[in-house]
Design an enzyme around this catalytic site. Structure first.
Site, PDB file in Angstrom:
ATOM      1  N   ASP A 143       9.756   6.912  -1.025  1.00 30.40           N
ATOM      2  CA  ASP A 143       8.942   6.577  -2.185  1.00 30.40           C
ATOM      3  C   ASP A 143       8.481   7.873  -2.813  1.00 30.40           C
ATOM      4  O   ASP A 143       8.182   8.847  -2.107  1.00 30.40           O
ATOM      5  CB  ASP A 143       7.771   5.650  -1.829  1.00 30.40           C
ATOM      6  CG  ASP A 143       6.796   6.251  -0.845  1.00 30.40           C
ATOM      7  OD1 ASP A 143       5.807   6.870  -1.294  1.00 30.40           O
ATOM      8  OD2 ASP A 143       7.008   6.106   0.363  1.00 30.40           O
ATOM      9  N   GLU A 230      -5.269   0.268  -1.173  1.00 27.76           N
ATOM     10  CA  GLU A 230      -5.848   1.101  -0.124  1.00 27.76           C
ATOM     11  C   GLU A 230      -7.167   1.677  -0.621  1.00 27.76           C
ATOM     12  O   GLU A 230      -7.464   1.651  -1.816  1.00 27.76           O
ATOM     13  CB  GLU A 230      -4.881   2.223   0.262  1.00 27.76           C
ATOM     14  CG  GLU A 230      -4.367   3.039  -0.916  1.00 27.76           C
ATOM     15  CD  GLU A 230      -3.273   4.015  -0.506  1.00 27.76           C
ATOM     16  OE1 GLU A 230      -3.555   4.883   0.357  1.00 27.76           O
ATOM     17  OE2 GLU A 230      -2.148   3.923  -1.034  1.00 27.76           O
TER      18      GLU A 230
END
Length: 344
Positions: A143, A230
Site C-alpha cells: 500500500d 484508526e
C-alpha cells in the site's frame, strides 16, 4: 492515299496505347490501401513499460479457518460498470492488421489469470512470525501514498507486488497528490489495485464518502474500496467518538460507497482502534488487519481477515525508502477466484 493510310495506322496505335495506359493506372490505384479511417477503428495507445517475468510463487496451504472473502453485495450487479464498444463494427471481410507496440502492456486480458510474482521484498525490521509466517502465503502486495514519492511500478511488481492499495483521500477535502498518477501507473504495470480513504473523525461521514466518490473512478477491474479507521495522534482532529458513534459513522460511509461501487468496502484497522471499537462488530464486512509483531490470530482473536499488513518497514527495488507490505489470505487459486468475483 499514302498519307491517309499512315495516319490511320498512327491513330490506331495511339488508341491502343491509351487504353493500355489507362488500364495500368487503374491497376496501380486498386492495389494501394485507402488512407481513410473510421471512428470505429481505435488507434493504439502510447506504449507502456513492460516488466520482466519473475518466478512464480509456490503455493502454501491456506489457513482456511481464517478466510473471510466478501461476497458481492446483493445489489452489486445493478451498479457494476458496463463495458461498451463505441463506434461501428469493423467489417469482417476487410480485416485490419494491428501493429503490436514495442513494449506491450502486461495487464492480462479479460477472462485470463495474470501471473503471480513471488515474494522478493526485504525488511528493515524483520520479524520472526514462526510457522505462520506471511512468506508462506502466495500473493503479496503493497500500500502506498505520496510518501513513497516516484514509484517504478514495473520493478515493484516483479519484486512481488501483485496488488496495491493506493491512498486516495482523507477527510472531506484532501486528495493525495500522487493518487491519479499511481492509479494509472499501477494499472499499466499489471497490478490489481484499489483505493483507500483515511477516515477523519471531525467531518461528517456523508461528506467524506462524497469526496472519495468524486475522486476515485468506478472501474470494473478495481479492488473493493477501503476505509482506513484508526486513532491518529498526529492528526489535527483529536476527537475520539464513542464506540456507538464510530460504528454509526462508518456504516454511513460504507453504505454510500457500496451503493456507488457495487462492492462491499474493506475495513483497514490497527490493534488499539480495533480493541476500542470493532471487536465483535461488523462481522459481515471483510477486514484488512495491521499486525507487524505477531500473527493476526494473536492480535485479533476470532476475527476473520482477507488482507494482513505484516510490515511497515519493507524495502524493495522500485521504491526509495520504506513501504508497507501486505499479503492475501489464501492460495494463488483463491486469489484468482476472489478477483474474478469482484470483477463481475
Amino acid at each position: 492515299m499514302r498519307f491517309s493510310a499512315v495516319s490511320a495506322i498512327v491513330l490506331a496505335c495511339l488508341t491502343v496505347s491509351g487504353c493500355g495506359s489507362s488500364s495500368s493506372r487503374n491497376n496501380v490505384t486498386a492495389e494501394q490501401p485507402s488512407r481513410e479511417t473510421t471512428s470505429s477503428v481505435a488507434r493504439a495507445a502510447s506504449p507502456v513499460p513492460s516488466a520482466n517475468v519473475g518466478a512464480i510463487a509456490s503455493q502454501a496451504p491456506p489457513q482456511q479457518e481464517m478466510l473471510a472473502w466478501a461476497r458481492p453485495a446483493p445489489e452489486a450487479q445493478a451498479f457494476a460498470p458496463v463495458s461498451r464498444t463505441i463506434g461501428m463494427p469493423v467489417p469482417s471481410e476487410r480485416p485490419i492488421a494491428m501493429i503490436t507496440p514495442d513494449n506491450p502492456a502486461i495487464e492480462a486480458t479479460p477472462g485470463t489469470r495474470g501471473q503471480i510474482y513471488g515474494h522478493r521484498f526485504r525488511d528493515a525490521k524483520p520479524i520472526n512470525f514462526g510457522s505462520r509466517s506471511p512468506r508462506k502465503l502466495a500473493v503479496h502486495g503493497v500500500d502506498v501514498s505520496r510518501w513513497q514519492g516516484e514509484i517504478n511500478w514495473e520493478k515493484l511488481r516483479t519484486q512481488g507486488a501483485n496488488f496495491a492499495y493506493i491512498k486516495a483521500t482523507d477527510g472531506g477535502d484532501h486528495l493525495d497528490p500522487m493518487f491519479k498518477k499511481n492509479w494509472r501507473k499501477a494499472k499499466q504495470a499489471g497490478l490489481k489495485r484499489g483505493a483507500y480513504h483515511f477516515f477523519y473523525w471531525c467531518r461528517t461521514a456523508g461528506e467524506q464518502a462524497d469526496w472519495f466518490i468524486r475522486n476515485v473512478p468506478r472501474e470494473a477491474d478495481a479492488l473493493p474500496p477501503v476505509i482506513d479507521v484508526e486513532w491518529n495522534g498526529e492528526s489535527s482532529c483529536k476527537r475520539r467518538p464513542s464506540r456507538e458513534r464510530v460504528l454509526e459513522k462508518m456504516r454511513v460511509f460504507m453504505d454510500k460507497l457500496e451503493r456507488h461501487y457495487g462492492q462491499r468496502p474493506i475495513i483497514y484497522t490497527a490493534p488499539d482502534f480495533y480493541r476500542d471499537n470493532l471487536r465483535g462488530e461488523l462481522l459481515d464486512y471483510p477486514f484488512w488487519l495491521r499486525s507487524v509483531a505477531a500473527h493476526p490470530s494473536k492480535v485479533y482473536p476470532g476475527r476473520k481477515w482477507i488482507f494482513w499488513q505484516y510490515s511497515g518497514s519493507g524495502l524493495s527495488h522500485g521504491v526509495d525508502g520504506r513501504i508497507d507490505l501486505n499479503v492475501f489470505h489464501g492460495s494463488e487459486e483463491d486469489w484468482h477466484d476472489w478477483v474474478a468475483a469482484r470483477s463481475t
